[in-house]
Design a protein around this motif. Structure first.
Motif, PDB file in Angstrom:
ATOM      1  N   ASN A 138      55.463  33.118 -39.226  1.00  0.00           N
ATOM      2  CA  ASN A 138      54.727  33.246 -37.972  1.00  0.00           C
ATOM      3  C   ASN A 138      55.306  34.357 -37.097  1.00  0.00           C
ATOM      4  O   ASN A 138      54.563  35.092 -36.433  1.00  0.00           O
ATOM      5  CB  ASN A 138      54.747  31.925 -37.206  1.00  0.00           C
ATOM      6  CG  ASN A 138      53.850  30.885 -37.848  1.00  0.00           C
ATOM      7  OD1 ASN A 138      52.892  31.225 -38.530  1.00  0.00           O
ATOM      8  ND2 ASN A 138      54.160  29.617 -37.652  1.00  0.00           N
ATOM      9  N   THR A 139      56.633  34.465 -37.080  1.00  0.00           N
ATOM     10  CA  THR A 139      57.276  35.515 -36.286  1.00  0.00           C
ATOM     11  C   THR A 139      56.890  36.890 -36.802  1.00  0.00           C
ATOM     12  O   THR A 139      56.635  37.825 -36.023  1.00  0.00           O
ATOM     13  CB  THR A 139      58.802  35.342 -36.324  1.00  0.00           C
ATOM     14  OG1 THR A 139      59.141  34.005 -35.910  1.00  0.00           O
ATOM     15  CG2 THR A 139      59.485  36.325 -35.401  1.00  0.00           C
ATOM     16  N   LEU A 140      56.837  37.036 -38.123  1.00  0.00           N
ATOM     17  CA  LEU A 140      56.423  38.300 -38.727  1.00  0.00           C
ATOM     18  C   LEU A 140      54.994  38.655 -38.324  1.00  0.00           C
ATOM     19  O   LEU A 140      54.699  39.818 -37.972  1.00  0.00           O
ATOM     20  CB  LEU A 140      56.534  38.184 -40.248  1.00  0.00           C
ATOM     21  CG  LEU A 140      56.085  39.389 -41.087  1.00  0.00           C
ATOM     22  CD1 LEU A 140      56.945  40.608 -40.785  1.00  0.00           C
ATOM     23  CD2 LEU A 140      56.156  39.057 -42.574  1.00  0.00           C
ATOM     24  N   PHE A 141      54.097  37.682 -38.332  1.00  0.00           N
ATOM     25  CA  PHE A 141      52.697  37.921 -37.979  1.00  0.00           C
ATOM     26  C   PHE A 141      52.574  38.434 -36.550  1.00  0.00           C
ATOM     27  O   PHE A 141      51.906  39.452 -36.303  1.00  0.00           O
ATOM     28  CB  PHE A 141      51.897  36.631 -38.150  1.00  0.00           C
ATOM     29  CG  PHE A 141      50.496  36.705 -37.606  1.00  0.00           C
ATOM     30  CD1 PHE A 141      49.486  37.303 -38.341  1.00  0.00           C
ATOM     31  CD2 PHE A 141      50.185  36.181 -36.356  1.00  0.00           C
ATOM     32  CE1 PHE A 141      48.192  37.376 -37.848  1.00  0.00           C
ATOM     33  CE2 PHE A 141      48.895  36.249 -35.850  1.00  0.00           C
ATOM     34  CZ  PHE A 141      47.896  36.844 -36.599  1.00  0.00           C
ATOM     35  N   TRP A 142      53.210  37.766 -35.600  1.00  0.00           N
ATOM     36  CA  TRP A 142      53.060  38.158 -34.200  1.00  0.00           C
ATOM     37  C   TRP A 142      53.769  39.471 -33.900  1.00  0.00           C
ATOM     38  O   TRP A 142      53.336  40.242 -33.032  1.00  0.00           O
ATOM     39  CB  TRP A 142      53.557  37.041 -33.283  1.00  0.00           C
ATOM     40  CG  TRP A 142      52.580  35.909 -33.237  1.00  0.00           C
ATOM     41  CD1 TRP A 142      52.709  34.663 -33.776  1.00  0.00           C
ATOM     42  CD2 TRP A 142      51.277  35.944 -32.638  1.00  0.00           C
ATOM     43  NE1 TRP A 142      51.588  33.912 -33.560  1.00  0.00           N
ATOM     44  CE2 TRP A 142      50.689  34.669 -32.861  1.00  0.00           C
ATOM     45  CE3 TRP A 142      50.547  36.909 -31.946  1.00  0.00           C
ATOM     46  CZ2 TRP A 142      49.405  34.364 -32.406  1.00  0.00           C
ATOM     47  CZ3 TRP A 142      49.269  36.598 -31.497  1.00  0.00           C
ATOM     48  CH2 TRP A 142      48.723  35.335 -31.725  1.00  0.00           C
ATOM     49  N   GLY A 143      54.835  39.771 -34.620  1.00  0.00           N
ATOM     50  CA  GLY A 143      55.471  41.071 -34.460  1.00  0.00           C
ATOM     51  C   GLY A 143      54.529  42.200 -34.842  1.00  0.00           C
ATOM     52  O   GLY A 143      54.453  43.222 -34.156  1.00  0.00           O
ATOM     53  N   LEU A 238      48.483  50.364 -39.568  1.00  0.00           N
ATOM     54  CA  LEU A 238      49.534  49.739 -40.374  1.00  0.00           C
ATOM     55  C   LEU A 238      49.886  48.349 -39.859  1.00  0.00           C
ATOM     56  O   LEU A 238      50.129  47.422 -40.634  1.00  0.00           O
ATOM     57  CB  LEU A 238      50.772  50.635 -40.387  1.00  0.00           C
ATOM     58  CG  LEU A 238      50.620  51.995 -41.082  1.00  0.00           C
ATOM     59  CD1 LEU A 238      51.872  52.834 -40.882  1.00  0.00           C
ATOM     60  CD2 LEU A 238      50.348  51.806 -42.564  1.00  0.00           C
ATOM     61  N   GLY A 239      49.914  48.201 -38.537  1.00  0.00           N
ATOM     62  CA  GLY A 239      50.229  46.896 -37.955  1.00  0.00           C
ATOM     63  C   GLY A 239      49.202  45.838 -38.314  1.00  0.00           C
ATOM     64  O   GLY A 239      49.544  44.687 -38.607  1.00  0.00           O
ATOM     65  N   ILE A 240      47.932  46.212 -38.293  1.00  0.00           N
ATOM     66  CA  ILE A 240      46.858  45.266 -38.641  1.00  0.00           C
ATOM     67  C   ILE A 240      46.956  44.867 -40.109  1.00  0.00           C
ATOM     68  O   ILE A 240      46.779  43.697 -40.467  1.00  0.00           O
ATOM     69  CB  ILE A 240      45.488  45.883 -38.322  1.00  0.00           C
ATOM     70  CG1 ILE A 240      45.326  46.040 -36.800  1.00  0.00           C
ATOM     71  CG2 ILE A 240      44.368  45.026 -38.887  1.00  0.00           C
ATOM     72  CD1 ILE A 240      44.103  46.830 -36.395  1.00  0.00           C
ATOM     73  N   VAL A 241      47.262  45.827 -40.977  1.00  0.00           N
ATOM     74  CA  VAL A 241      47.420  45.518 -42.410  1.00  0.00           C
ATOM     75  C   VAL A 241      48.549  44.519 -42.618  1.00  0.00           C
ATOM     76  O   VAL A 241      48.417  43.547 -43.375  1.00  0.00           O
ATOM     77  CB  VAL A 241      47.684  46.809 -43.208  1.00  0.00           C
ATOM     78  CG1 VAL A 241      48.082  46.478 -44.655  1.00  0.00           C
ATOM     79  CG2 VAL A 241      46.467  47.704 -43.190  1.00  0.00           C
ATOM     80  N   LEU A 242      49.678  44.723 -41.946  1.00  0.00           N
ATOM     81  CA  LEU A 242      50.815  43.806 -42.090  1.00  0.00           C
ATOM     82  C   LEU A 242      50.484  42.430 -41.547  1.00  0.00           C
ATOM     83  O   LEU A 242      50.830  41.404 -42.160  1.00  0.00           O
ATOM     84  CB  LEU A 242      52.041  44.376 -41.366  1.00  0.00           C
ATOM     85  CG  LEU A 242      53.286  43.489 -41.390  1.00  0.00           C
ATOM     86  CD1 LEU A 242      53.745  43.235 -42.820  1.00  0.00           C
ATOM     87  CD2 LEU A 242      54.416  44.116 -40.575  1.00  0.00           C
ATOM     88  N   ALA A 243      49.815  42.362 -40.396  1.00  0.00           N
ATOM     89  CA  ALA A 243      49.467  41.065 -39.804  1.00  0.00           C
ATOM     90  C   ALA A 243      48.560  40.273 -40.736  1.00  0.00           C
ATOM     91  O   ALA A 243      48.756  39.062 -40.943  1.00  0.00           O
ATOM     92  CB  ALA A 243      48.793  41.273 -38.444  1.00  0.00           C
ATOM     93  N   ALA A 244      47.560  40.944 -41.310  1.00  0.00           N
ATOM     94  CA  ALA A 244      46.645  40.249 -42.227  1.00  0.00           C
ATOM     95  C   ALA A 244      47.371  39.818 -43.502  1.00  0.00           C
ATOM     96  O   ALA A 244      47.194  38.695 -43.985  1.00  0.00           O
ATOM     97  CB  ALA A 244      45.464  41.156 -42.564  1.00  0.00           C
ATOM     98  N   GLY A 245      48.189  40.697 -44.040  1.00  0.00           N
ATOM     99  CA  GLY A 245      48.884  40.378 -45.285  1.00  0.00           C
ATOM    100  C   GLY A 245      49.947  39.312 -45.135  1.00  0.00           C
ATOM    101  O   GLY A 245      50.234  38.574 -46.087  1.00  0.00           O
ATOM    102  N   SER A 246      50.555  39.199 -43.944  1.00  0.00           N
ATOM    103  CA  SER A 246      51.601  38.187 -43.748  1.00  0.00           C
ATOM    104  C   SER A 246      51.057  36.775 -43.908  1.00  0.00           C
ATOM    105  O   SER A 246      51.816  35.844 -44.196  1.00  0.00           O
ATOM    106  CB  SER A 246      52.238  38.358 -42.364  1.00  0.00           C
ATOM    107  OG  SER A 246      51.307  38.047 -41.337  1.00  0.00           O
ATOM    108  N   LEU A 247      49.754  36.614 -43.738  1.00  0.00           N
ATOM    109  CA  LEU A 247      49.152  35.289 -43.902  1.00  0.00           C
ATOM    110  C   LEU A 247      49.188  34.841 -45.363  1.00  0.00           C
ATOM    111  O   LEU A 247      49.040  33.649 -45.652  1.00  0.00           O
ATOM    112  CB  LEU A 247      47.708  35.307 -43.401  1.00  0.00           C
ATOM    113  CG  LEU A 247      47.519  35.698 -41.925  1.00  0.00           C
ATOM    114  CD1 LEU A 247      46.037  35.765 -41.582  1.00  0.00           C
ATOM    115  CD2 LEU A 247      48.237  34.717 -41.007  1.00  0.00           C
ATOM    116  N   LEU A 248      49.367  35.780 -46.294  1.00  0.00           N
ATOM    117  CA  LEU A 248      49.421  35.445 -47.716  1.00  0.00           C
ATOM    118  C   LEU A 248      50.817  35.046 -48.173  1.00  0.00           C
ATOM    119  O   LEU A 248      50.971  34.435 -49.230  1.00  0.00           O
ATOM    120  CB  LEU A 248      48.948  36.644 -48.554  1.00  0.00           C
ATOM    121  CG  LEU A 248      47.558  37.212 -48.263  1.00  0.00           C
ATOM    122  CD1 LEU A 248      47.312  38.440 -49.131  1.00  0.00           C
ATOM    123  CD2 LEU A 248      46.489  36.159 -48.504  1.00  0.00           C
TER     124      LEU A 248
END
Length: 604
Positions: A138-143, A238-248
């Motif tokens: 969760n911390t990774l997603f919000w970052g 890049l931030g949006i890609v990471l946020a979406a991918g962190s959910l996986l």
């Protein structure tokens, strides 16, 4: 504990049989039965995988493939702040950028570049607590989300103040990502290649930096203000890609077990170490080792920053000093201001950006050798050799700028490239690897947050001061950073123990500290063939592969004999002077690692 329960609702009790049991809120009794003690150790829970695993595991990505996918994808997190560090270095030399911001002074440039570190410093400190409460995933997603917002503000800036605000917001995201990504990586990685995976992750950081420089160079051919707004907009993508991918991604199994979510943790361990099979011995032993450590830590009480400093001062100082020297050694003089450095040496305008781009490609290449060396050579040799090469390169860079000969531009480029390569091979990846690696589970997030905050504090100091020092002391700036390289060599040589290959749950062994019990046998043969004295004086296990469960009787006997020698080594008094001994602890020296070389060769 259910998902809604807070971590502090756990408690530790001592049963009448003298064994430590963990309990919590609703459902604790069920978990206690499933993870019940047997003799000396905790048993792994019996579970069914079904659909309660990560989307990646359900898609068939497991074991080494899952580990590699997580490493590569999490590298996007460090790629983001690598890109953010490099993107400003080139656009600040562009004519349209200078025109839009009315020919900014060196103080204004320093503020726009370095203010990001202020935001990063704040959130990297706060994340020590937030990551323990909300989890690594969760911390990774919000970052990533916060970083994207900062990129949008910078892209559509209307002036100096709005640019500064956007850099601060992006800094909030960078602080979160730079703290949580190495912590998450260390907690999912096996001991035998933990260093390699962390170094692969750092390569992602440098790929981000190099990408920003080359993208800046390509955009420098565009007309108008698009030449600097477009590179800034890539941050948000890049931030949006990471946020979406962190959910996986799966949650850290160590965080799950520390929060009594044992079945979820076991599923993640089964995917990582058992190919999705929860009955695989390696996955079950990994569960038991982590859970034993969790139960032991709970008997120690307070988990505050002050408790961490009081009990693990030596480890904390190593974590912080590594990040401090990484910045004082001079890397951000190059990362943030490479085009300005090349302009000072005689490469003007777009040529300065081109030289910075060539330097960045070599920088990437230099980060690859540690993939193969960090777990074979160890951390210390890499840091020591890197410090020597960096000191020589910076000293020569200052010399060539001082003499200002016809060959100075090319000589400076050569020195900068050698320096960057040495940093990318040594002081780039290792200070990010060490803090989450050497800190115990109870204080891993807090220790990583302090070390990351130290990074951003000195990052800000160097970033703010560099353009001013380049005007005031000119060539002397580089010998100054060479001096810090020499200091870092001395500190590592005398005070840093070698942590390569040591399991996270046994890291206290190399610091001469008391650690919790570690299972030495399988669930059916609890500690078979090992006496109490031998268990207390066990040698370092370099990986789960060296677990007695996977050894012959001869290997177990040899290990038991070596444990007595290791115990005598750890009992030797410290040779540190009295004041340093009080600071670092009386048993701060590491055991003689030659005792374990034969074991390491067997495992490799």
């Amino acid at each position: 504990m259910s998902n809604s329960e807070a971590p502090h609702s756990r408690r530790v009790s001592t049963a009448s049989d003298g064994l430590v049991h963990s309990s919590g809120g609703a459902g604790a009794g069920t978990r206690s039965r499933r993870s019940s003690m047997s003799g000396r150790s905790i048993r792994a829970p019996q579970i069914e995988m079904r659909g309660a695993t990560s989307p990646l595991a359900r898609a068939g990505i497991k074991s080494d493939n899952l580990m590699l996918f997580i490493t590569c994808f999490a590298s996007i997190g460090v790629l983001l702040f690598g890109y953010d560090q490099g993107v400003m270095s080139a656009i600040i030399t562009g004519p349209y950028f200078k025109q839009y911001f009315h020919q900014p002074t060196s103080y204004e440039i320093g503020t726009m570049v370095a203010i990001l570190e202020v935001g990063a410093f704040i959130t990297s400190l706060a994340c020590g607590t937030l990551a323990d409460i909300f989890g690594r995933k969760n911390t990774l997603f919000w970052g990533a989300v916060i970083f994207s917002i900062g990129g949008v503000v910078q892209t559509f800036t209307t002036g100096f103040l709005m640019m500064v605000i956007g850099r601060i917001i992006a800094g909030f995201g960078v602080g979160i990502l730079s703290m949580i990504v190495p912590t998450y990586q260390s907690e999912i990685s096996p001991a035998e290649n933990r260093g390699k995976l962390a170094c692969i992750e750092f390569t992602g950081n440098i790929v981000g930096y190099a990408s920003s420089v080359w993208f800046d160079y390509a955009c420098s051919f565009l007309p108008g203000h698009l030449s600097w707004r477009l590179p800034l907009s890539i941050q948000s993508v890049l931030g949006i890609v990471l946020a979406a991918g962190s959910l996986l991604l799966p949650e850290s199994p160590r965080w799950l077990l520390d929060n009594d979510r044992d079945e979820e943790g076991m599923r993640v361990l089964a995917d990582l170490h058992g190919g999705g099979d929860p009955s695989e011995p390696r996955a079950r032993l990994e569960f038991r080792e982590i859970k034993e450590n969790v139960v032991f830590i709970r008997t120690q009480g307070d988990r505050s920053y002050w408790s961490m400093w009081r009990r693990y001062r030596y480890r904390t100082l190593i974590a912080m000093s590594g990040q401090m020297f990484a910045q004082l050694n001079g890397i951000n003089v190059i990362s943030y201001y490479a085009p300005l450095v090349f302009e000072a040496a005689g490469w003007i305008g777009r040529d300065a950006i081109l030289m910075a781009g060539i330097n960045a490609l070599i920088y990437i290449a230099s980060t690859v050798p540690p993939w193969y060396l960090v777990d074979r050579w160890g951390r210390r040799p890499i840091l020591l050799s890197g410090a020597v090469v960096m000191a020589v390169a910076l000293g020569l860079c200052g010399w060539f700028l001082y003499i200002d000969a016809w060959y100075t531009p090319r000589a400076v480029v050569g020195c900068v490239i050698v320096f960057n390569a040495a940093f990318g091979y040594s002081w780039g990846p290792i200070p990010w690897l060490l803090p989450p690696e050497i800190m115990p589970l109870a204080f891993r997030a807090k220790g990583a947050s302090l070390s990351t905050a130290t990074n951003w504090l000195f990052n800000w100091i160097v970033g703010e001061a560099t353009p001013v020092l380049q005007e005031v002391i000119t060539w002397r700036l580089y010998p100054m950073h060479a001096f810090f390289c020499v200091c870092s060599f001395v500190v590592v040589y005398f005070f840093y123990p070698e942590s390569a290959g040591v399991p996270l749950e046994e890291m206290g062994t190399i610091f001469g500290e008391e650690e919790g019990p570690v299972p030495q046998g399988d669930e059916e043969e609890e500690e078979e063939g090992l006496t109490e004295e031998e268990l207390q004086a066990r040698p370092i296990r370099r990986s789960i592969s060296s677990h007695p469960r996977f050894q012959s009787e001869e290997e177990r006997a040899a290990r038991a004999a070596a444990s007595k020698v290791a115990a005598a080594e750890r009992a030797r008094p410290s040779r540190l002077p009295s004041r340093l001994g009080r600071l670092f602890g009386s048993n701060a020296q590491a055991p003689d690692r030659r005792l374990y070389e034969s074991l390491s060769r067997d495992e490799q």
